[in-house]
Design a protein around this motif. Structure first.
Motif, PDB file in Angstrom:
ATOM      1  N   LYS A 181      -8.957  -2.150  10.509  1.00 21.20           N
ATOM      2  CA  LYS A 181      -9.010  -3.594  10.247  1.00 21.20           C
ATOM      3  C   LYS A 181      -7.871  -4.111   9.363  1.00 21.20           C
ATOM      4  CE  LYS A 181     -13.862  -3.923  11.333  1.00 21.20           C
ATOM      5  NZ  LYS A 181     -15.263  -3.796  10.862  1.00 21.20           N
ATOM      6  N   PHE A 182      -7.369  -3.246   8.474  1.00 20.32           N
ATOM      7  CA  PHE A 182      -6.210  -3.662   7.678  1.00 20.32           C
ATOM      8  C   PHE A 182      -5.064  -4.083   8.601  1.00 20.32           C
ATOM      9  CE2 PHE A 182      -2.088  -2.741   5.778  1.00 20.32           C
ATOM     10  CZ  PHE A 182      -2.179  -3.287   4.503  1.00 20.32           C
ATOM     11  N   TYR A 183      -4.865  -3.286   9.657  1.00 16.56           N
ATOM     12  CA  TYR A 183      -3.736  -3.536  10.563  1.00 16.56           C
ATOM     13  C   TYR A 183      -4.041  -4.682  11.529  1.00 16.56           C
ATOM     14  CZ  TYR A 183      -2.396   0.847   8.444  1.00 16.56           C
ATOM     15  OH  TYR A 183      -2.098   1.817   7.521  1.00 16.56           O
ATOM     16  N   THR A 184      -5.334  -4.977  11.744  1.00 19.86           N
ATOM     17  CA  THR A 184      -5.680  -6.178  12.508  1.00 19.86           C
ATOM     18  C   THR A 184      -5.170  -7.413  11.762  1.00 19.86           C
ATOM     19  OG1 THR A 184      -7.672  -5.065  13.273  1.00 19.86           O
ATOM     20  CG2 THR A 184      -7.604  -7.450  13.561  1.00 19.86           C
ATOM     21  N   LEU A 185      -5.308  -7.379  10.433  1.00 21.52           N
ATOM     22  CA  LEU A 185      -4.819  -8.520   9.635  1.00 21.52           C
ATOM     23  C   LEU A 185      -3.303  -8.528   9.510  1.00 21.52           C
ATOM     24  CD1 LEU A 185      -6.897  -9.085   6.340  1.00 21.52           C
ATOM     25  CD2 LEU A 185      -6.772 -10.547   8.358  1.00 21.52           C
ATOM     26  N   TYR A 186      -2.718  -7.395   9.204  1.00 15.69           N
ATOM     27  CA  TYR A 186      -1.314  -7.371   8.770  1.00 15.69           C
ATOM     28  C   TYR A 186      -0.348  -6.819   9.818  1.00 15.69           C
ATOM     29  CZ  TYR A 186      -3.343  -8.606   4.301  1.00 15.69           C
ATOM     30  OH  TYR A 186      -4.044  -9.259   3.307  1.00 15.69           O
ATOM     31  N   GLY A 187      -0.881  -6.412  10.961  1.00 13.65           N
ATOM     32  CA  GLY A 187      -0.002  -5.918  12.026  1.00 13.65           C
ATOM     33  C   GLY A 187       0.062  -4.407  12.054  1.00 13.65           C
ATOM     34  N   SER A 188       0.096  -3.826  13.256  1.00 13.45           N
ATOM     35  CA  SER A 188       0.029  -2.364  13.386  1.00 13.45           C
ATOM     36  C   SER A 188       1.297  -1.680  12.885  1.00 13.45           C
ATOM     37  CB  SER A 188      -0.238  -1.972  14.838  1.00 13.45           C
ATOM     38  OG  SER A 188       0.772  -2.507  15.658  1.00 13.45           O
ATOM     39  N   SER A 189       2.381  -2.434  12.691  1.00 16.49           N
ATOM     40  CA  SER A 189       3.590  -1.779  12.152  1.00 16.49           C
ATOM     41  C   SER A 189       3.787  -2.071  10.673  1.00 16.49           C
ATOM     42  CB  SER A 189       4.818  -2.208  12.955  1.00 16.49           C
ATOM     43  OG  SER A 189       4.916  -3.616  12.936  1.00 16.49           O
ATOM     44  N   HIS A 190       2.734  -2.537  10.000  1.00 12.60           N
ATOM     45  CA  HIS A 190       2.828  -2.748   8.545  1.00 12.60           C
ATOM     46  C   HIS A 190       3.188  -1.430   7.862  1.00 12.60           C
ATOM     47  CE1 HIS A 190       1.607  -3.647   4.407  1.00 12.60           C
ATOM     48  NE2 HIS A 190       1.749  -4.920   4.744  1.00 12.60           N
ATOM     49  N   SER A 191       3.949  -1.507   6.763  1.00 15.65           N
ATOM     50  CA  SER A 191       4.445  -0.269   6.120  1.00 15.65           C
ATOM     51  C   SER A 191       3.357   0.539   5.428  1.00 15.65           C
ATOM     52  CB  SER A 191       5.538  -0.618   5.098  1.00 15.65           C
ATOM     53  OG  SER A 191       4.975  -1.329   4.010  1.00 15.65           O
ATOM     54  N   ALA A 192       2.221  -0.068   5.130  1.00 16.02           N
ATOM     55  CA  ALA A 192       1.191   0.653   4.356  1.00 16.02           C
ATOM     56  C   ALA A 192       0.638   1.836   5.130  1.00 16.02           C
ATOM     57  CB  ALA A 192       0.046  -0.294   3.991  1.00 16.02           C
ATOM     58  N   GLY A 193       0.552   2.986   4.467  1.00 13.33           N
ATOM     59  CA  GLY A 193      -0.200   4.104   5.015  1.00 13.33           C
ATOM     60  C   GLY A 193      -1.681   3.895   4.745  1.00 13.33           C
ATOM     61  N   ALA A 194      -2.506   4.809   5.251  1.00 11.57           N
ATOM     62  CA  ALA A 194      -3.957   4.638   5.125  1.00 11.57           C
ATOM     63  C   ALA A 194      -4.410   4.559   3.670  1.00 11.57           C
ATOM     64  CB  ALA A 194      -4.677   5.788   5.841  1.00 11.57           C
ATOM     65  N   LEU A 195      -3.785   5.337   2.782  1.00 11.79           N
ATOM     66  CA  LEU A 195      -4.234   5.327   1.381  1.00 11.79           C
ATOM     67  C   LEU A 195      -4.085   3.941   0.772  1.00 11.79           C
ATOM     68  CD1 LEU A 195      -2.607   8.674   0.145  1.00 11.79           C
ATOM     69  CD2 LEU A 195      -5.013   8.287   0.686  1.00 11.79           C
ATOM     70  N   THR A 196      -2.980   3.277   1.058  1.00 10.26           N
ATOM     71  CA  THR A 196      -2.737   1.932   0.531  1.00 10.26           C
ATOM     72  C   THR A 196      -3.702   0.937   1.164  1.00 10.26           C
ATOM     73  OG1 THR A 196      -0.439   2.517   0.234  1.00 10.26           O
ATOM     74  CG2 THR A 196      -0.949   0.165   0.207  1.00 10.26           C
ATOM     75  N   ALA A 197      -3.913   1.071   2.470  1.00  9.12           N
ATOM     76  CA  ALA A 197      -4.837   0.166   3.163  1.00  9.12           C
ATOM     77  C   ALA A 197      -6.252   0.306   2.591  1.00  9.12           C
ATOM     78  CB  ALA A 197      -4.833   0.471   4.660  1.00  9.12           C
ATOM     79  N   TRP A 198      -6.649   1.538   2.286  1.00  6.99           N
ATOM     80  CA  TRP A 198      -7.988   1.740   1.713  1.00  6.99           C
ATOM     81  C   TRP A 198      -8.074   1.113   0.316  1.00  6.99           C
ATOM     82  CZ3 TRP A 198      -7.841   7.740   2.701  1.00  6.99           C
ATOM     83  CH2 TRP A 198      -7.960   7.985   4.079  1.00  6.99           C
ATOM     84  N   ALA A 199      -7.018   1.277  -0.489  1.00  4.06           N
ATOM     85  CA  ALA A 199      -7.022   0.666  -1.833  1.00  4.06           C
ATOM     86  C   ALA A 199      -7.184  -0.847  -1.710  1.00  4.06           C
ATOM     87  CB  ALA A 199      -5.742   1.019  -2.579  1.00  4.06           C
TER      88      ALA A 199
END
Ligand code: MCU
Length: 418
Positions: A181-199
């Motif tokens: 869902k993080f990438y649904t909001l910010y785009g699938s090529s956003h630079s954040a890895g999973a750890l950042t998205a979870w934070a």
């Protein structure tokens, strides 16, 4: 019955004041380590754009700015933390988005439902709150990464919030990059890895707890975070990137969590079978793709994970590791956290730092030797407000680690920061 929704709307230039719900006081203070704070709050030195000089066979000096100036005060330390957060996001973790344009929350039964609008898109997710103590509270809670109960024993008086982190960012190997869902909001090529998205997801849970305190009875100022193994990496990164976390409890996070890249590389050169940076980016999508550039030369990085942990300082942290797990970096977490501890020392806060490495238990099955006088002391003191809960200045391993010298790997001076 479904409780009325509460909404936090971040002030937008075009929004009239009458439609703005004023955020709670705690969230109106710019957090020192989040990218939602200004990059250089106040009078902080600017962060040079390059990597700087390589650092080999030692860990980077926490008390020297990337540009060379010395950290001599607590306010310098806050600047240095903002700088370290920025560097970690730039080269390893990916960018943590700032506060979303709106967060809405409602609480029904034991389910806290959260809707986030940002970047012209919207997502919803929910977390379950179990073990809510009776009485009006407010009560503390521990956010647990994963849908099942925490791997560690949560004492009575503390609720558990089950966070399905994989729903926010998948961790199913390389092909799962950009899913969730993080990438649904910010785009699938956003630079954040999973750890950042979870934070980021943990931050939204705390936003929601701030909005629904009257319904949940949970005190958003007494929130702990935990997780084991890959989810322990999630817990330490959440504690580092979200200053509203009151107690960080990473369990057996190992390489990529409480371990340092440089120490793992050194262990590997000694023939030890330890997970290192080159392997970890092939296994999963925990880090930003930006990190791939540096995994073969970690000495170039202007940080290591002692500085990731230092983003928590002087907030309390209790790190649990397993001495039997060579792969997870029994030396690299011991060395990394033994040196990280010097940041709490500089801040006069050694009573808020715990590292405990024991063995005899299988991976993620909590050993009773860490419970009574360690875990319960941290939770008692920092979530249950019991000043007499026990000693929380802990640094111990059941192994001697004679091959690793903490001071040789941290030859810099430790100042006293006032
Ligand atoms: C400690 O976390 C990971 C580790 O990084 C992986 O290499 C291994 O495959 O899985 C561990 C884990 O998450 O175990 C549940």
């Amino acid at each position: 019955p479904v409780q009325p929704s509460s909404t936090y709307v971040a002030p937008q230039p075009s929004t009239t004041l009458s439609t703005v719900v004023v955020p709670p006081a705690s969230s109106s203070v710019a957090p020192p380590v989040s990218s939602s704070a200004p990059v250089n709050p106040g009078t902080c030195p600017s962060v040079p754009s390059g990597l700087g000089s390589p650092v080999s066979n030692q860990l980077n000096d926490p008390f020297t700015f990337h540009g060379g100036g010395k950290v001599t005060s607590k306010s310098d330390w806050t600047c240095r933390q903002a700088e370290i957060s920025q560097l970690l996001q730039r080269y390893e973790l990916g960018t943590l988005p700032g506060k979303p344009s709106s967060v809405t929350a409602s609480f029904s039964g034991s389910t806290l439902s959260i809707t986030v609008n940002d970047n012209g898109k919207s997502i919803s997710f929910s977390v379950s709150i179990s073990g809510r103590p009776s009485g009006s509270g407010p009560h503390p809670a521990i956010i647990n990464f994963g849908t099942l109960g925490a791997s560690l024993p949560v004492p009575a008086g503390v609720a558990t919030i089950g966070f399905n982190n994989d729903d926010i960012a998948a961790q199913q190997g390389g092909s799962s990059r950009g899913q969730g869902k993080f990438y649904t909001l910010y785009g699938s090529s956003h630079s954040a890895g999973a750890l950042t998205a979870w934070a980021w997801g943990v931050s939204r849970i705390i936003d929601a707890l701030e909005l629904t305190q009257a319904q949940t009875g949970i005190d958003p100022k007494r929130i702990g975070v935990t997780g084991c193994s890959r989810n322990g990496k999630g817990a330490i990164v959440a504690g580092a990137l979200e200053p509203r976390i009151a107690l960080t409890l990473p369990q057996e996070s190992g390489a990529g969590g409480a371990g340092c890249w440089r120490i793992a590389t050194w262990q590997k050169s000694q023939g030890q079978n330890v997970q290192d940076s080159t392997q970890i980016v092939q296994e999963n999508v925990w880090f930003s793709p930006n990190f791939n550039t540096y995994v073969n030369n970690v000495n170039q990085l202007p940080f290591d994970h002692h500085l990731l942990a230092g983003l928590i300082a002087p907030r309390p942290v209790y790190i649990m590791e397993n001495v039997d797990m060579e792969w997870l970096g029994k030396v690299s977490t011991y060395g990394c956290m033994g040196i990280a501890r010097k940041q709490w020392q500089a801040l006069g806060a050694l009573d808020k730092f715990g590292y405990s490495q024991v063995g005899g238990n299988s991976h993620c099955s909590f050993p009773s030797s860490q419970q009574g006088s360690e875990l319960n002391a941290f939770i008692g003191k920092f979530l249950l407000n019991n000043a007499n809960a026990g000693n929380t200045n802990i640094f111990r391993s059941t192994q001697t680690h004679s091959s690793f010298n903490l001071d040789n790997w941290s030859p810099w001076a430790v100042p006293t920061l006032n």
